[in-house]
Design a protein around this motif. Structure first.
Motif, PDB file in Angstrom:
ATOM      1  N   ALA A   1      -3.688   1.955   4.344  1.00 10.91           N
ATOM      2  CA  ALA A   1      -5.108   1.600   4.348  1.00 10.91           C
ATOM      3  C   ALA A   1      -5.326   0.289   5.086  1.00 10.91           C
ATOM      4  CB  ALA A   1      -5.613   1.480   2.911  1.00 10.91           C
TER       5      ALA A   1
ATOM      6  N   VAL B   1      -1.402  -0.387  -6.894  1.00  2.88           N
ATOM      7  CA  VAL B   1      -0.289  -1.308  -6.621  1.00  2.88           C
ATOM      8  C   VAL B   1      -0.777  -2.736  -6.299  1.00  2.88           C
ATOM      9  CG1 VAL B   1       1.325   0.466  -5.882  1.00  2.88           C
ATOM     10  CG2 VAL B   1      -0.233  -0.535  -4.195  1.00  2.88           C
TER      11      VAL B   1
ATOM     12  N   CYS C   1      -6.884  -0.217  -7.156  1.00  3.77           N
ATOM     13  CA  CYS C   1      -5.681   0.017  -6.360  1.00  3.77           C
ATOM     14  C   CYS C   1      -4.470  -0.002  -7.287  1.00  3.77           C
ATOM     15  CB  CYS C   1      -5.543  -1.057  -5.278  1.00  3.77           C
ATOM     16  SG  CYS C   1      -4.006  -0.909  -4.344  1.00  3.77           S
TER      17      CYS C   1
ATOM     18  N   CYS D   1       0.832  -1.207   0.000  1.00 10.86           N
ATOM     19  CA  CYS D   1       0.000   0.000   0.000  1.00 10.86           C
ATOM     20  C   CYS D   1       0.869   1.259   0.000  1.00 10.86           C
ATOM     21  CB  CYS D   1      -0.905  -0.010   1.239  1.00 10.86           C
ATOM     22  SG  CYS D   1      -1.887   1.494   1.447  1.00 10.86           S
ATOM     23  N   VAL D   2       0.507   2.197  -0.902  1.00 11.41           N
ATOM     24  CA  VAL D   2       1.224   3.476  -0.970  1.00 11.41           C
ATOM     25  C   VAL D   2       0.359   4.627  -0.446  1.00 11.41           C
ATOM     26  CG1 VAL D   2       2.771   2.760  -2.835  1.00 11.41           C
ATOM     27  CG2 VAL D   2       0.547   3.791  -3.393  1.00 11.41           C
TER      28      VAL D   2
ATOM     29  N   CYS E   1      -8.962   3.572  -2.326  1.00 10.19           N
ATOM     30  CA  CYS E   1      -9.940   2.624  -1.765  1.00 10.19           C
ATOM     31  C   CYS E   1     -10.854   3.313  -0.761  1.00 10.19           C
ATOM     32  CB  CYS E   1      -9.231   1.430  -1.140  1.00 10.19           C
ATOM     33  SG  CYS E   1      -8.035   1.839   0.148  1.00 10.19           S
TER      34      CYS E   1
ATOM     35  N   CYS F   1      -2.533   5.889  -1.211  1.00 13.63           N
ATOM     36  CA  CYS F   1      -3.049   6.857  -2.178  1.00 13.63           C
ATOM     37  C   CYS F   1      -4.461   7.322  -1.831  1.00 13.63           C
ATOM     38  CB  CYS F   1      -3.040   6.260  -3.580  1.00 13.63           C
ATOM     39  SG  CYS F   1      -4.256   4.949  -3.800  1.00 13.63           S
ATOM     40  N   GLY F   2      -5.184   6.519  -1.048  1.00 14.88           N
ATOM     41  CA  GLY F   2      -6.524   6.898  -0.626  1.00 14.88           C
ATOM     42  C   GLY F   2      -7.638   6.499  -1.576  1.00 14.88           C
TER      43      GLY F   2
END
Ligand code: SF4
Length: 59
Positions: free
Chosen positions: A31, A54, A52, A9-10, A15, A12-13
């Motif tokens: 997340a 990634v 997502c 998870c990076v 989700c 990114c928001g």
């Protein structure tokens, strides 16, 4: 229940934006899925998974 691979998870928001019933940004900045096995939200989890960037979400 969907799972987030926090190693991938990076934060990114995406989700969270797509389903705030199921996902939130945790204290560690990544997340996490907050719904249980009886999740009744109306999001399309497959769409969230494929959005997502990634590939961190699985079910
Ligand atoms: S969409 Fe993927 S990378 Fe972005 S916050 Fe959610 S789990 Fe993390």
């Amino acid at each position: 229940m969907p799972k987030v691979d926090k190693e991938k998870c990076v934060a990114c928001g995406t989700c969270v934006a797509m389903c705030s019933d199921c996902f939130k940004i945790a204290d560690d900045g990544k997340a996490e899925c907050t719904c249980g096995d009886d999740c009744k939200c109306d999001c399309n989890i497959d769409d969230v998974i494929s959005s997502c960037p990634v590939g961190a979400i699985s079910k």
